[in-house]
Scaffold this motif. Sequence first.
Motif, PDB file in Angstrom:
ATOM      1  N   ARG A   1      20.955 -17.214  38.980  1.00 33.41           N
ATOM      2  CA  ARG A   1      21.647 -18.479  39.242  1.00 33.41           C
ATOM      3  C   ARG A   1      22.863 -18.625  38.346  1.00 33.41           C
ATOM      4  O   ARG A   1      23.941 -19.030  38.793  1.00 33.41           O
ATOM      5  CB  ARG A   1      20.683 -19.651  39.048  1.00 33.41           C
ATOM      6  CG  ARG A   1      19.537 -19.680  40.050  1.00 33.41           C
ATOM      7  CD  ARG A   1      18.550 -20.797  39.729  1.00 33.41           C
ATOM      8  NE  ARG A   1      17.433 -20.782  40.653  1.00 33.41           N
ATOM      9  CZ  ARG A   1      16.350 -20.031  40.523  1.00 33.41           C
ATOM     10  NH1 ARG A   1      16.258 -19.194  39.485  1.00 33.41           N
ATOM     11  NH2 ARG A   1      15.374 -20.076  41.401  1.00 33.41           N
ATOM     12  N   SER A   2      22.683 -18.290  37.073  1.00 37.05           N
ATOM     13  CA  SER A   2      23.819 -18.321  36.152  1.00 37.05           C
ATOM     14  C   SER A   2      24.859 -17.273  36.540  1.00 37.05           C
ATOM     15  O   SER A   2      26.068 -17.513  36.462  1.00 37.05           O
ATOM     16  CB  SER A   2      23.326 -18.077  34.726  1.00 37.05           C
ATOM     17  OG  SER A   2      24.399 -18.042  33.819  1.00 37.05           O
ATOM     18  N   LEU A   3      24.402 -16.100  36.978  1.00 38.00           N
ATOM     19  CA  LEU A   3      25.316 -15.049  37.410  1.00 38.00           C
ATOM     20  C   LEU A   3      26.124 -15.495  38.618  1.00 38.00           C
ATOM     21  O   LEU A   3      27.320 -15.204  38.727  1.00 38.00           O
ATOM     22  CB  LEU A   3      24.524 -13.780  37.742  1.00 38.00           C
ATOM     23  CG  LEU A   3      25.337 -12.504  37.985  1.00 38.00           C
ATOM     24  CD1 LEU A   3      26.031 -12.052  36.704  1.00 38.00           C
ATOM     25  CD2 LEU A   3      24.441 -11.389  38.511  1.00 38.00           C
ATOM     26  N   ALA A   4      25.487 -16.211  39.545  1.00 32.79           N
ATOM     27  CA  ALA A   4      26.193 -16.711  40.726  1.00 32.79           C
ATOM     28  C   ALA A   4      27.320 -17.654  40.329  1.00 32.79           C
ATOM     29  O   ALA A   4      28.431 -17.588  40.875  1.00 32.79           O
ATOM     30  CB  ALA A   4      25.209 -17.420  41.657  1.00 32.79           C
ATOM     31  N   ARG A   5      27.053 -18.524  39.363  1.00 34.59           N
ATOM     32  CA  ARG A   5      28.071 -19.503  38.955  1.00 34.59           C
ATOM     33  C   ARG A   5      29.202 -18.867  38.158  1.00 34.59           C
ATOM     34  O   ARG A   5      30.371 -19.231  38.324  1.00 34.59           O
ATOM     35  CB  ARG A   5      27.420 -20.611  38.119  1.00 34.59           C
ATOM     36  CG  ARG A   5      26.488 -21.506  38.894  1.00 34.59           C
ATOM     37  CD  ARG A   5      26.088 -22.715  38.075  1.00 34.59           C
ATOM     38  NE  ARG A   5      25.351 -22.354  36.877  1.00 34.59           N
ATOM     39  CZ  ARG A   5      24.026 -22.234  36.811  1.00 34.59           C
ATOM     40  NH1 ARG A   5      23.301 -22.446  37.894  1.00 34.59           N
ATOM     41  NH2 ARG A   5      23.431 -21.913  35.681  1.00 34.59           N
ATOM     42  N   THR A   6      28.868 -17.912  37.272  1.00 32.90           N
ATOM     43  CA  THR A   6      29.870 -17.413  36.336  1.00 32.90           C
ATOM     44  C   THR A   6      30.600 -16.162  36.816  1.00 32.90           C
ATOM     45  O   THR A   6      31.781 -15.985  36.517  1.00 32.90           O
ATOM     46  CB  THR A   6      29.212 -17.112  34.976  1.00 32.90           C
ATOM     47  OG1 THR A   6      28.164 -16.139  35.158  1.00 32.90           O
ATOM     48  CG2 THR A   6      28.602 -18.371  34.389  1.00 32.90           C
ATOM     49  N   ALA A   7      29.914 -15.287  37.534  1.00 33.26           N
ATOM     50  CA  ALA A   7      30.541 -14.041  37.986  1.00 33.26           C
ATOM     51  C   ALA A   7      31.025 -14.132  39.424  1.00 33.26           C
ATOM     52  O   ALA A   7      32.084 -13.597  39.766  1.00 33.26           O
ATOM     53  CB  ALA A   7      29.567 -12.874  37.842  1.00 33.26           C
TER      54      ALA A   7
ATOM     55  N   LEU B   1      35.607   4.124  30.970  1.00 35.35           N
ATOM     56  CA  LEU B   1      34.841   3.218  31.809  1.00 35.35           C
ATOM     57  C   LEU B   1      35.786   2.505  32.758  1.00 35.35           C
ATOM     58  O   LEU B   1      36.820   1.986  32.331  1.00 35.35           O
ATOM     59  CB  LEU B   1      34.099   2.192  30.948  1.00 35.35           C
ATOM     60  CG  LEU B   1      33.037   2.732  29.986  1.00 35.35           C
ATOM     61  CD1 LEU B   1      32.536   1.619  29.073  1.00 35.35           C
ATOM     62  CD2 LEU B   1      31.872   3.326  30.758  1.00 35.35           C
ATOM     63  N   GLY B   2      35.461   2.468  34.036  1.00 33.18           N
ATOM     64  CA  GLY B   2      36.305   1.794  35.017  1.00 33.18           C
ATOM     65  C   GLY B   2      35.878   0.349  35.220  1.00 33.18           C
ATOM     66  O   GLY B   2      34.682   0.044  35.253  1.00 33.18           O
ATOM     67  N   TYR B   3      36.844  -0.547  35.354  1.00 41.37           N
ATOM     68  CA  TYR B   3      36.538  -1.968  35.512  1.00 41.37           C
ATOM     69  C   TYR B   3      35.750  -2.221  36.793  1.00 41.37           C
ATOM     70  O   TYR B   3      34.772  -2.966  36.806  1.00 41.37           O
ATOM     71  CB  TYR B   3      37.838  -2.779  35.527  1.00 41.37           C
ATOM     72  CG  TYR B   3      37.625  -4.279  35.518  1.00 41.37           C
ATOM     73  CD1 TYR B   3      37.472  -4.970  34.318  1.00 41.37           C
ATOM     74  CD2 TYR B   3      37.575  -5.004  36.706  1.00 41.37           C
ATOM     75  CE1 TYR B   3      37.272  -6.336  34.301  1.00 41.37           C
ATOM     76  CE2 TYR B   3      37.373  -6.373  36.696  1.00 41.37           C
ATOM     77  CZ  TYR B   3      37.219  -7.032  35.486  1.00 41.37           C
ATOM     78  OH  TYR B   3      37.005  -8.391  35.484  1.00 41.37           O
ATOM     79  N   VAL B   4      36.174  -1.577  37.879  1.00 43.08           N
ATOM     80  CA  VAL B   4      35.501  -1.774  39.166  1.00 43.08           C
ATOM     81  C   VAL B   4      34.073  -1.247  39.109  1.00 43.08           C
ATOM     82  O   VAL B   4      33.133  -1.868  39.631  1.00 43.08           O
ATOM     83  CB  VAL B   4      36.283  -1.096  40.302  1.00 43.08           C
ATOM     84  CG1 VAL B   4      35.517  -1.156  41.617  1.00 43.08           C
ATOM     85  CG2 VAL B   4      37.654  -1.754  40.463  1.00 43.08           C
ATOM     86  N   ALA B   5      33.886  -0.104  38.452  1.00 42.79           N
ATOM     87  CA  ALA B   5      32.542   0.468  38.340  1.00 42.79           C
ATOM     88  C   ALA B   5      31.629  -0.412  37.494  1.00 42.79           C
ATOM     89  O   ALA B   5      30.416  -0.482  37.740  1.00 42.79           O
ATOM     90  CB  ALA B   5      32.627   1.870  37.738  1.00 42.79           C
TER      91      ALA B   5
ATOM     92  N   PRO C   1      29.955  -6.635  38.083  1.00 42.76           N
ATOM     93  CA  PRO C   1      30.347  -7.800  37.283  1.00 42.76           C
ATOM     94  C   PRO C   1      29.940  -7.732  35.807  1.00 42.76           C
ATOM     95  O   PRO C   1      29.976  -8.740  35.111  1.00 42.76           O
ATOM     96  CB  PRO C   1      29.581  -8.935  37.983  1.00 42.76           C
ATOM     97  CG  PRO C   1      28.330  -8.288  38.448  1.00 42.76           C
ATOM     98  CD  PRO C   1      28.723  -6.896  38.858  1.00 42.76           C
ATOM     99  N   HIS C   2      29.577  -6.555  35.344  1.00 44.17           N
ATOM    100  CA  HIS C   2      29.124  -6.404  33.961  1.00 44.17           C
ATOM    101  C   HIS C   2      30.285  -5.974  33.072  1.00 44.17           C
ATOM    102  O   HIS C   2      30.152  -5.071  32.234  1.00 44.17           O
ATOM    103  CB  HIS C   2      27.981  -5.393  33.900  1.00 44.17           C
ATOM    104  CG  HIS C   2      26.962  -5.619  34.975  1.00 44.17           C
ATOM    105  ND1 HIS C   2      25.977  -6.576  34.887  1.00 44.17           N
ATOM    106  CD2 HIS C   2      26.815  -5.035  36.201  1.00 44.17           C
ATOM    107  CE1 HIS C   2      25.253  -6.563  35.994  1.00 44.17           C
ATOM    108  NE2 HIS C   2      25.738  -5.641  36.802  1.00 44.17           N
TER     109      HIS C   2
ATOM    110  N   PRO D   1      32.369  -3.426  28.500  1.00 46.24           N
ATOM    111  CA  PRO D   1      31.079  -3.779  29.098  1.00 46.24           C
ATOM    112  C   PRO D   1      30.560  -5.101  28.551  1.00 46.24           C
ATOM    113  O   PRO D   1      30.811  -5.444  27.388  1.00 46.24           O
ATOM    114  CB  PRO D   1      30.172  -2.604  28.706  1.00 46.24           C
ATOM    115  CG  PRO D   1      30.827  -1.982  27.530  1.00 46.24           C
ATOM    116  CD  PRO D   1      32.293  -2.213  27.681  1.00 46.24           C
ATOM    117  N   MET D   2      29.864  -5.856  29.392  1.00 49.36           N
ATOM    118  CA  MET D   2      29.360  -7.162  28.980  1.00 49.36           C
ATOM    119  C   MET D   2      27.991  -7.400  29.607  1.00 49.36           C
ATOM    120  O   MET D   2      27.821  -7.239  30.816  1.00 49.36           O
ATOM    121  CB  MET D   2      30.329  -8.274  29.393  1.00 49.36           C
ATOM    122  CG  MET D   2      29.902  -9.659  28.945  1.00 49.36           C
ATOM    123  SD  MET D   2      31.233 -10.880  29.086  1.00 49.36           S
ATOM    124  CE  MET D   2      31.259 -11.129  30.854  1.00 49.36           C
ATOM    125  N   MET D   3      27.045  -7.780  28.794  1.00 50.54           N
ATOM    126  CA  MET D   3      25.728  -8.162  29.285  1.00 50.54           C
ATOM    127  C   MET D   3      25.833  -9.611  29.758  1.00 50.54           C
ATOM    128  O   MET D   3      26.028 -10.511  28.956  1.00 50.54           O
ATOM    129  CB  MET D   3      24.688  -7.998  28.176  1.00 50.54           C
ATOM    130  CG  MET D   3      24.601  -6.560  27.671  1.00 50.54           C
ATOM    131  SD  MET D   3      23.776  -6.394  26.060  1.00 50.54           S
ATOM    132  CE  MET D   3      22.085  -6.782  26.502  1.00 50.54           C
TER     133      MET D   3
END
Length: 216
Positions: free
Chosen positions: A31-37, A145-149, A152-153, A164-166
């Motif tokens: 749910r948080s991922l849906a709102r933020t990413a 590291l590729g941004y698209v790859a 949303p992380h 990279p971001m958790m």
Amino acid sequence: MTEYDNEPIPGLPGILPPGETIVWQGSPDWRSLARTAFHTRLVAVYFAGLSLMAALFAVRHGAYAGLELTVSLGLVGLGLLHVLAWGSARTTIYTLTNRRIVFRIGMAVPKCINLPLGMIASVDFAGRANGTGDLPLTLIGAPKLGYVALWPHARPLKIARPAPMMRSVPQAATVAALVARTCLAANPNGRIAPIEHAQAQTPRTAAPAFEEAHPA
């Protein structure tokens, strides 16, 4: 059988070598991922504005087909974004060991990205009121590291130098403390400040392919 059934350890591409242990595993809150990413709130506001305009037009001209179409498209679009967020969270596992951080990500093309703790220069933390938060990792050197790859992380807008971001991690403050302390223990001369009061979280499911980031 799914693409994750052959994993020897959930979230990892292989058996851990001697001396390496899992410190923590977790997955994003969908749910948080849906709102933020996936920006579902922004999309909802956009379609609400379009629907209001369509409603005003419909009342003035007596034609309601445009209003029905706009509302329908908005509901379908929001539904798809929520499904994508749920699928992304369900197929993601972040693993912290005493030697590395592993991202198991990818819905269509699952992969594991391996980040040795010695590559991590700093761990940032952005928390939210519901207890979830993001943990961007700043890496040493120029990892391939590729941004698209990663998305949303990946840290937003860091396209030229993807980080990279958790994302949307539950109990994020606790996890951030644990990650910082583990990185500091692995690299005592690093710049990561130790944070106390960390605790582990229950592990979840896992993934196949393996990708290792190397400094350029």
